[in-house]
Design a protein around this motif. Structure first.
Motif, short mmCIF file in Angstrom:
data_model
loop_
_atom_site.label_atom_id
_atom_site.label_comp_id
_atom_site.label_asym_id
_atom_site.label_seq_id
_atom_site.Cartn_x
_atom_site.Cartn_y
_atom_site.Cartn_z
N TRP A 74 28.06 22.08 -24.20
CA TRP A 74 27.98 20.91 -23.33
C TRP A 74 27.25 21.25 -22.03
O TRP A 74 26.48 20.44 -21.52
CB TRP A 74 29.36 20.35 -23.04
CG TRP A 74 29.30 19.12 -22.19
CD1 TRP A 74 29.78 18.96 -20.92
CD2 TRP A 74 28.68 17.88 -22.54
NE1 TRP A 74 29.50 17.70 -20.45
CE2 TRP A 74 28.83 17.01 -21.42
CE3 TRP A 74 28.03 17.42 -23.67
CZ2 TRP A 74 28.34 15.70 -21.43
CZ3 TRP A 74 27.54 16.12 -23.68
CH2 TRP A 74 27.70 15.28 -22.57
N ARG A 81 19.35 17.00 -31.09
CA ARG A 81 20.46 17.44 -30.23
C ARG A 81 21.65 16.50 -30.41
O ARG A 81 22.26 16.03 -29.47
CB ARG A 81 19.99 17.46 -28.77
CG ARG A 81 20.91 18.26 -27.85
CD ARG A 81 20.89 19.74 -28.14
NE ARG A 81 21.81 20.46 -27.26
CZ ARG A 81 22.05 21.75 -27.37
NH1 ARG A 81 21.47 22.47 -28.29
NH2 ARG A 81 22.90 22.34 -26.54
N HIS A 95 25.11 15.04 -30.72
CA HIS A 95 26.44 15.47 -30.30
C HIS A 95 27.32 15.58 -31.55
O HIS A 95 27.24 14.73 -32.44
CB HIS A 95 27.04 14.45 -29.32
CG HIS A 95 28.27 14.93 -28.65
ND1 HIS A 95 29.50 14.95 -29.30
CD2 HIS A 95 28.51 15.43 -27.40
CE1 HIS A 95 30.42 15.42 -28.47
NE2 HIS A 95 29.85 15.71 -27.32
N THR A 151 23.62 21.18 -22.85
CA THR A 151 23.19 19.80 -23.12
C THR A 151 23.00 19.02 -21.83
O THR A 151 22.00 18.30 -21.66
CB THR A 151 24.22 19.09 -24.02
OG1 THR A 151 24.31 19.79 -25.28
CG2 THR A 151 23.81 17.65 -24.30
#
Length: 311
Positions: free
Chosen positions: A254, A121, A123, A257
């Motif tokens: 986002w 994951r 960014h 996440t």
């Protein structure tokens, strides 16, 4: 809220840890790939960093900092001809250890550290960072990074009460200074693009700050553009060009996440997680989460639970 800090916090899966190696030639270490990103700082002597092929070896001197993202294995040795011995980068929950090697050759002291990050994951900001970042020691450059290195080295040279809390905090600080230094170098290039340019673009930073500060807000491209001081079309073009995806696509990414982080680190009810991710319906949130992660929120929170769980 700032994007760089949020990117690290969202990816973190465990406490950082470090090891002070006092080594005597000949010596060589091989660090395996995995879930860890790592750094190496030469405190005394010199050595070679051996990155994954086809990248060439890098000579490290006193004060040099090298950051390795961790997807590939790498080596560290006194000489390019010295065989490498396997060294696990992950040392569990122990914040620091010391290793003293054997031998009679020239001494090298290297501070090595590891960060447990969710590589699945990553960014998009961190995806632009190269596999190896080398920050040579230069007078007057990266003063904050040098100060953090000095503090960390001092703590490990002379352990005192409180070191168990101080070292992880300094390691987190060091990681942010390393990444900040690299992004600052990149942003000074005439042809800087991507996140290196975005972090120095006040309009885009303003929009990103809004998204990160309040992901649950029903943002529109027009509202984000107004915050950024740009027309809707101009903002959408600039954001997409620098970030690599349209504003609302990044917003959704986002939201998912941060929801995953909340599921992983708390016992917050699903309705609370959904609300913080900008969804008024638990069912709609669960469907969106499953599209993103391939599992329901409940299964993500309890990966070992084999029972079939309703969405």
């Amino acid at each position: 809220m700032d994007v760089l800090s949020d990117a690290i916090i969202a990816m973190r899966t465990g406490r950082p840890h470090s090891t002070r190696h006092e080594l005597y030639a000949p010596w060589g270490m091989h660090f395996t790939s995995g879930e860890c990103a790592g750094f190496h700082i030469v405190l005394r002597g010199s050595c070679w960093l051996i990155p994954p092929p086809p990248a060439p070896p890098i000579a490290l001197s006193v004060g040099d900092v090298a950051f390795v993202r961790g997807e590939s294995s790498h080596g560290l040795a006194d000489s390019l001809s010295t065989p490498l011995t396997e060294v696990p980068l992950d040392r569990g929950d122990v914040p620091y250890t010391e290793v003293r090697g054997e031998g009679s050759g020239p001494a090298t002291v290297v501070l090595c550290g590891a960060y447990m990050l969710d590589q699945t994951r990553t960014h998009p900001l961190l995806s632009e960072v190269p596999q190896v970042v080398h920050l040579p020691a230069q007078v007057g450059s990266h003063s904050s990074l040098r100060a953090a290195v000095e503090l960390l080295g001092s703590e490990l040279d002379r352990p005192l009460p409180g070191i168990g809390a101080i070292v992880p905090a300094l390691l987190d600080t060091l990681l942010l200074y390393i990444l900040r230094a690299w992004f600052e170098q990149r942003s000074h290039h005439e042809n800087a693009t991507g996140w290196a340019a975005a972090l120095n673009d006040s309009a885009i930073v303003t929009a990103l700050t809004g998204i990160h500060h309040d992901p649950a807000h029903p943002w529109t491209v027009e509202e984000l553009g107004t915050r950024a001081g740009l027309s809707r079309a101009a903002f959408a073009r600039r954001f997409t060009a620098l970030i690599g995806q349209p504003p609302l696509s990044y917003l959704t990414w986002w939201r998912m996440t941060t929801a995953a982080q909340l599921l992983r680190e708390s016992d917050a009810p699903l309705r609370v997680v959904a609300r913080r991710a900008g969804y008024t319906s638990e069912i709609a949130f669960a469907a969106a989460f499953k599209r993103e992660y391939g599992v329901t929120p409940g299964r993500y929170r309890r990966p070992s639970d084999k029972q079939i769980e309703p969405v």
